[in-house]
Design an enzyme around this catalytic site. Structure first.
Site, PDB file in Angstrom:
ATOM      1  N   TYR A 144       0.834  -1.193   0.015  1.00  0.00           N
ATOM      2  CA  TYR A 144      -0.156   0.032   0.091  1.00  0.00           C
ATOM      3  C   TYR A 144       0.939   1.071  -0.097  1.00  0.00           C
ATOM      4  O   TYR A 144       1.906   1.116   0.858  1.00  0.00           O
ATOM      5  CB  TYR A 144      -1.003   0.104   1.386  1.00  0.00           C
ATOM      6  CG  TYR A 144      -1.825   1.426   1.365  1.00  0.00           C
ATOM      7  CD1 TYR A 144      -1.480   2.179   2.471  1.00  0.00           C
ATOM      8  CD2 TYR A 144      -2.943   1.465   0.723  1.00  0.00           C
ATOM      9  CE1 TYR A 144      -2.248   3.288   2.603  1.00  0.00           C
ATOM     10  CE2 TYR A 144      -3.676   2.504   0.808  1.00  0.00           C
ATOM     11  CZ  TYR A 144      -3.319   3.682   1.777  1.00  0.00           C
ATOM     12  OH  TYR A 144      -4.119   4.604   1.863  1.00  0.00           O
ATOM     13  N   ASP A 239       9.400   2.796  -1.166  1.00  0.00           N
ATOM     14  CA  ASP A 239       8.505   3.366  -0.274  1.00  0.00           C
ATOM     15  C   ASP A 239       8.737   3.062   1.198  1.00  0.00           C
ATOM     16  O   ASP A 239       8.226   1.982   1.661  1.00  0.00           O
ATOM     17  CB  ASP A 239       6.817   3.189  -0.550  1.00  0.00           C
ATOM     18  CG  ASP A 239       5.944   3.488   0.073  1.00  0.00           C
ATOM     19  OD1 ASP A 239       4.654   3.392   0.039  1.00  0.00           O
ATOM     20  OD2 ASP A 239       6.383   4.427   1.284  1.00  0.00           O
ATOM     21  N   LYS A 267       5.252   9.326   8.170  1.00  0.00           N
ATOM     22  CA  LYS A 267       5.222   8.839   9.478  1.00  0.00           C
ATOM     23  C   LYS A 267       6.402   9.371  10.662  1.00  0.00           C
ATOM     24  O   LYS A 267       6.305  10.585  11.045  1.00  0.00           O
ATOM     25  CB  LYS A 267       5.161   7.203   9.464  1.00  0.00           C
ATOM     26  CG  LYS A 267       3.779   6.827   8.937  1.00  0.00           C
ATOM     27  CD  LYS A 267       3.939   5.304   8.938  1.00  0.00           C
ATOM     28  CE  LYS A 267       2.859   4.782   7.965  1.00  0.00           C
ATOM     29  NZ  LYS A 267       1.288   4.786   8.387  1.00  0.00           N
TER      30      LYS A 267
HETATM   31  P1  KE4 Z   1      -0.468   8.484   4.529  1.00  0.00           P
HETATM   32  O1  KE4 Z   1      -0.833   9.108   3.248  1.00  0.00           O
HETATM   33  O2  KE4 Z   1      -1.479   7.469   5.110  1.00  0.00           O
HETATM   34  O3  KE4 Z   1       0.360   9.416   5.393  1.00  0.00           O
HETATM   35  O4  KE4 Z   1       0.736   7.299   3.933  1.00  0.00           O
HETATM   36  C1  KE4 Z   1       0.292   6.531   2.817  1.00  0.00           C
HETATM   37  C2  KE4 Z   1       1.209   5.149   3.010  1.00  0.00           C
HETATM   38  C3  KE4 Z   1       2.156   5.156   2.283  1.00  0.00           C
HETATM   39  N1  KE4 Z   1       3.214   4.214   2.182  1.00  0.00           N
HETATM   40  C4  KE4 Z   1       3.049   3.268   3.169  1.00  0.00           C
HETATM   41  C5  KE4 Z   1       4.172   2.309   3.090  1.00  0.00           C
HETATM   42  C6  KE4 Z   1       2.121   3.583   4.062  1.00  0.00           C
HETATM   43  O5  KE4 Z   1       2.318   2.389   5.203  1.00  0.00           O
HETATM   44  C7  KE4 Z   1       1.245   4.468   4.019  1.00  0.00           C
HETATM   45  C8  KE4 Z   1       0.051   4.551   5.068  1.00  0.00           C
HETATM   46  N2  KE4 Z   1       0.073   3.483   6.366  1.00  0.00           N
HETATM   47  C9  KE4 Z   1      -1.190   3.258   6.540  1.00  0.00           C
HETATM   48  C10 KE4 Z   1      -1.255   1.968   7.703  1.00  0.00           C
HETATM   49  N3  KE4 Z   1      -0.311   1.013   7.163  1.00  0.00           N
HETATM   50  C11 KE4 Z   1      -1.726   4.530   7.417  1.00  0.00           C
HETATM   51  C12 KE4 Z   1      -3.039   4.082   8.047  1.00  0.00           C
HETATM   52  C13 KE4 Z   1      -4.315   4.712   7.709  1.00  0.00           C
HETATM   53  O6  KE4 Z   1      -4.333   4.329   6.191  1.00  0.00           O
HETATM   54  O7  KE4 Z   1      -4.888   5.118   8.505  1.00  0.00           O
END
Ligand code: KE4
Length: 430
Positions: A144, A239, A267
């Site tokens: 993701y 990523d 993060k």
């Molecule tokens: P954000 O747009 O949520 O800040 O990041 C997207 C993203 C991109 N790449 C990786 C590897 C990620 O894990 C994420 C977002 N992670 C999720 C949970 N694994 C965020 C939690 C959520 O969607 O509320």
């Protein structure tokens, strides 16, 4: 465990916010029940609005490598607040954070700060397409990268056909430029690349997957990807939104010794506030406006409050690399305890761990990709989740997410986890 006020708030929230949440995973749909509404977090603990306290192994899905609101971050934010919050103009803090990211992350000579992981990954893809003058990308099933249209795509009918939208609102036109390969299967990548000569702009991957649960790369997999990209003129995008500063100061690329062309971050680099970033070699990054023609922008990008929090965290990491030894010790203690618990009930479930990110999959088969992860018993996971929650342990509300240990978690809390899990396993398996 009382959830009266959380339940009441959830009902109210659902009147104003789709599903009552601002991010779907939080709605507890995968595990059932009412999501707890958190009132405060401090160190390894969170307190919900009903007064229940939990040891937190979600850590806001990764950002809190030092636990909630470490003093050095809190003081930095308060100090910066005195000077204001956002100016839409350059500030010294963003230069210092960019400098530190360039210093610590092997692949990054130049970096652009944004406000989320999604902004980082979507901008990285636009940049890669511009740099290569190619349109297609390859991602991996189970990885993701945020909610950018080009990522909300599933494998088409055959492994070699282009992707199909997996969310309404994503057009066929967008999806046809995304190909889906299989994690840890280099041949699945090779076949797509050979079927689309000189058309693939980028391959984007989580170097250690966290979004199907934790799935590490097989020996040599990342290097083979890198070599293929080099041979084929494709940009390799790591990523590292989860793994960046989680696994080492230089992230997974430092741990595995494989340097991508572009890295995306999020993060941890925000210290709990919204910061994302994408970076790479200068020759790639200087294509970005205003030095180059690739447009990308953001009102709050690099805002001094969020950047100050991230800067405090990265400075601490740079000055105290021994934190990773402490994280490794505590995480291995937890892994050992879980394995002993499993063996005492004759269960051979799969536990994948890299550093302080780990997932217990409720399946006995090896988990090396999405297909094998999906063999997990999600009903059993939901039951395990709630039994642990009732006993004060806050786990990811989905089998397909990573749990995290922070520098704030104590050895006693790890032992409490193991003891509590044993009691829960007794209820589940005896
Ligand atoms: P954000 O747009 O949520 O800040 O990041 C997207 C993203 C991109 N790449 C990786 C590897 C990620 O894990 C994420 C977002 N992670 C999720 C949970 N694994 C965020 C939690 C959520 O969607 O509320």
């Amino acid at each position: 465990m009382k959830v009266d006020y959380s339940s009441k708030l959830f009902e109210q929230a659902k009147n104003y916010i789709p599903g009552g949440v601002n991010s779907p995973v939080r709605a507890f749909r995968a595990v059932g029940g009412t999501p707890i509404f958190v009132k405060r977090g401090l160190g390894s603990r969170i307190l919900d609005v009903d007064g229940n306290e939990f040891i937190d192994f979600v850590c806001s899905w990764g950002p809190h490598i030092f636990g909630h609101l470490p003093k050095f971050v809190k003081n930095t934010i308060i100090e910066q607040l005195e000077n204001g919050t956002s100016f839409g103009a350059p500030t010294i803090q963003e230069v210092r954070l960019a400098q530190l990211i360039c210093e610590l992350v092997p692949s990054i000579e130049m970096v652009r700060l944004v406000n989320s992981g999604t902004e980082a990954t979507m901008s990285a893809i636009r940049l890669a397409r511009a740099y290569t003058s190619r349109e297609k990308i390859i991602k991996f099933a189970g990885c993701y990268h945020g909610h950018f249209d080009a990522f909300l795509v599933s494998a088409g009918s055959g492994a070699l056909t282009f992707g199909v939208p997996n969310s309404p609102g994503v057009t066929v036109g967008v999806a046809k430029d995304t190909y889906i390969a299989r994690y840890n299967d280099i041949d699945s990548v090779y076949r797509i690349v050979k079927e689309n000569p000189n058309q693939i702009a980028a391959i984007i991957i989580e170097p250690v997957a966290g979004n199907m649960g934790v799935v590490p790369p097989k020996e040599g997999f990342l290097q083979k990807l890198k070599d293929m990209c080099t041979d084929e003129g494709i940009l390799l995008v790591f990523d590292e939104v989860i793994t960046g500063f989680r696994l080492a100061p230089g992230g997974a690329q430092e741990l595995y010794g494989v340097v991508p062309d572009i890295t995306t971050l999020g993060k941890i680099i925000g210290g709990g506030l919204p910061v994302g970033a994408f970076g790479g070699r200068k020759e790639i990054m200087e294509l970005l406006a205003p030095t180059g023609p690739v447009y990308q922008a953001g009102t709050l990008s690099g805002n001094p409050i969020a950047v100050s929090a991230g800067l405090a965290v990265l400075k601490f990491i740079k000055e105290n690399p021994s934190i990773y030894k402490s994280l490794e010790f505590k995480a291995s203690l937890l892994e050992e305890g879980i394995k002993v618990n499993l063996s005492r009930f004759g269960k051979r479930f799969t536990l994948n761990r890299i550093g302080s990110m780990l997932t217990l999959f409720f399946t006995e088969n090896e988990v090396t990709d999405l297909e094998s992860a999906l063999k997990s018993d999600t009903v059993l996971y939901a039951s395990y989740f709630h039994k642990m929650l009732d006993r004060g342990i806050y786990l990811p509300c989905s089998q397909f997410e990573a749990m995290f240990i922070s520098y704030a978690h104590t050895e006693d809390e790890i032992k409490f986890f193991v003891k509590t899990q044993f009691e829960v396993f007794k209820e589940l398996f005896q």
